[in-house]
Design an enzyme around this catalytic site. Structure first.
Site, short mmCIF file in Angstrom:
data_model
loop_
_atom_site.label_atom_id
_atom_site.label_comp_id
_atom_site.label_asym_id
_atom_site.label_seq_id
_atom_site.Cartn_x
_atom_site.Cartn_y
_atom_site.Cartn_z
N LYS A 192 -41.00 0.67 -17.66
CA LYS A 192 -40.33 1.90 -18.07
C LYS A 192 -40.96 2.35 -19.39
CE LYS A 192 -36.57 3.46 -17.03
NZ LYS A 192 -36.30 4.80 -16.43
N ASP A 249 -36.99 -9.12 -10.75
CA ASP A 249 -35.81 -9.71 -10.12
C ASP A 249 -35.16 -8.67 -9.20
OD1 ASP A 249 -33.79 -11.65 -9.67
OD2 ASP A 249 -32.51 -10.65 -11.15
C1 IPM Z 1 -34.05 -15.23 -8.68
C2 IPM Z 1 -32.64 -15.48 -9.08
C3 IPM Z 1 -32.63 -16.11 -10.45
C4 IPM Z 1 -33.14 -15.09 -11.43
C5 IPM Z 1 -31.30 -16.71 -10.90
C6 IPM Z 1 -30.75 -17.70 -9.90
C7 IPM Z 1 -31.43 -17.35 -12.25
O1 IPM Z 1 -31.91 -14.29 -9.01
O2 IPM Z 1 -34.84 -16.19 -8.67
O3 IPM Z 1 -34.39 -14.09 -8.36
O4 IPM Z 1 -32.39 -14.22 -11.92
O5 IPM Z 1 -34.32 -15.14 -11.75
MG MG Z 2 -32.96 -12.66 -8.15
#
Ligand code: IPM
Ligand code: MG
Length: 368
Positions: A192, A249
């Site tokens: 962004k 993510d």
């Molecule tokens: C992922 C999961 C993790 C993250 C969690 C479980 C810590 O959502 O691997 O995508 O946020 O990275």
């Molecule tokens: Mg995730």
């Protein structure tokens, strides 16, 4: 050469069930392909908390640092919701990523033809989709300081910091360009830069790395929100997407859904090469611990099995054996085998976790 070591961390929820199927696949490679692995198992997440009061014991951390590859199932569950933040199951996974310095997280989103109708998007939008999101995994807002919940005047303030150094952006950009060269030679970088200084730097550094060392790769830049929109509109325009930890993510969950089932997607988290030339590496399915179906034999083991295929490819230099395993999975799906997560409206009977594993093993036998 010494036998390569595999550390298996099944974790919580459906983790142990899907990992049991992977262990059978690993044994198959030992028996039928002469690929021996020294396999050991340990605890992570809630399981480690129950045993040791911490989601990752120091001994396990040390073993992960030594292993040629780590395979992880899943962590977390409602049982641990009320734990202090510092010992939540997720902290075990985040510690592994951080201390092993696994900065490049490869998340393929591939739509198997047999499953194209499971996507919430139209078949023509997703059929044949094959993209990889390269998510930066050890920095950004997940780890930046300052962080915490403080009190200011008479109210609380929650703080997290998005922070990226040039070298952190540089190295993950290189991972993406290297990967692109082995695929369709195309990278789209997402940030962004219109609202975040870290995004401005991200864009600049990715462009510099490109111009200096990867001018042959086609590079484009996109704001991450527009990227999310384009992923739903016409995902096949992408090949490799490189992005930061938090955007990665979110975008990888969205990309996963394009393929029809979260139960299908593997991932590889790679760091710098070790003394033996192999990258530090952890492989895990993208799906979570699915506590609602845990222990019932309903889970789909394919994401975890495909994560082992990625290990064959990226840690053990066995690309052809990875292709073999992926083809076996594709065949089983084409034959119509479905775990419960893949059952649509047609009323067909789902197969169990173990039956799916058995079918993949049979397809592997057929491939010989
Ligand atoms: C992922 C999961 C993790 C993250 C969690 C479980 C810590 O959502 O691997 O995508 O946020 O990275
Ligand atoms: Mg995730």
């Amino acid at each position: 050469m010494t036998t390569p070591t595999l550390l298996i961390l099944p974790g919580d929820g459906i983790g142990p069930e899907v990992m049991a199927e992977v262990r059978r696949i690993i044994d198959w490679y030992g028996e039928k392909r002469g690929m021996a692995f020294e396999v050991s198992e340990d605890l992570v997440g809630g399981a480690a908390y129950d045993a040791h009061g911490t989601p990752l014991h120091d001994d396990t951390m040390a073993r992960a640092q030594e292993a040629d590859a780590v395979l992880l199932g899943a962590v977390g569950g409602p049982k641990y919701d009320d734990l202090d933040f510092s010992v939540k199951p997720e902290r075990g996974l985040l510690r592994l990523r951080k201390e092993m310095d696994l900065y490049a997280n490869l998340r393929p989103a591939q739509c198997f033809d047999a499953l194209a109708d499971f996507s919430s998007l139209k078949r023509e939008v997703v059929a044949g989709l094959d993209i990889v999101i390269v998510r930066e995994l050890t920095s950004g807002i997940y780890f930046g300081e300052p962080r915490g919940i403080i009190t200011e005047g008479n109210e609380r303030v929650g703080i997290n910091t998005q922070r990226y150094t040039e070298s952190e952006i540089d190295r993950v950009a290189r991972s993406a360009f290297e990967l692109a060269r082995r695929r369709s030679n195309k990278v789209c970088s997402m940030e962004k830069a219109n609202v975040m200084e870290s995004g401005i730097l991200w864009r600049e550094v990715v462009q510099e790395v490109h111009d200096k060392d990867y001018p042959d790769v086609e590079l484009s830049h996109m704001y991450a929100d527009a990227g999310a929109m384009q992923l739903c509109r016409w995902p096949k325009q992408f090949d490799v997407i490189v992005t930061d930890n938090l955007f990665g993510d979110l975008l990888s969950d969205a990309a996963a859904m394009l393929t029809g089932s979260l139960g299908m997607l593997p991932s590889a988290s790679l760091g710098a090469p070790m003394a033996n030339g192999r990258p530090k590496a952890l492989y895990e399915p993208v799906h979570g611990s699915a506590p609602d179906i845990a222990g019932q034999g309903l889970a789909n083991p394919i994401a975890c099995i495909l994560s082992f295929a990625m290990a064959l490819r990226y840690s053990f230099d066995a690309g052809e054996e990875a292709d073999r395993l992926e083809a076996a999975v594709e065949k089983v799906l084409a034959d119509g085998l479905r775990t419960a997560d893949l059952i649509g409206e047609d009323g067909s009977t789902p197969v169990s976790t173990t039956a799916m594993g058995t079918a993949v093993l049979a397809a592997l036998d057929d491939s010989l």
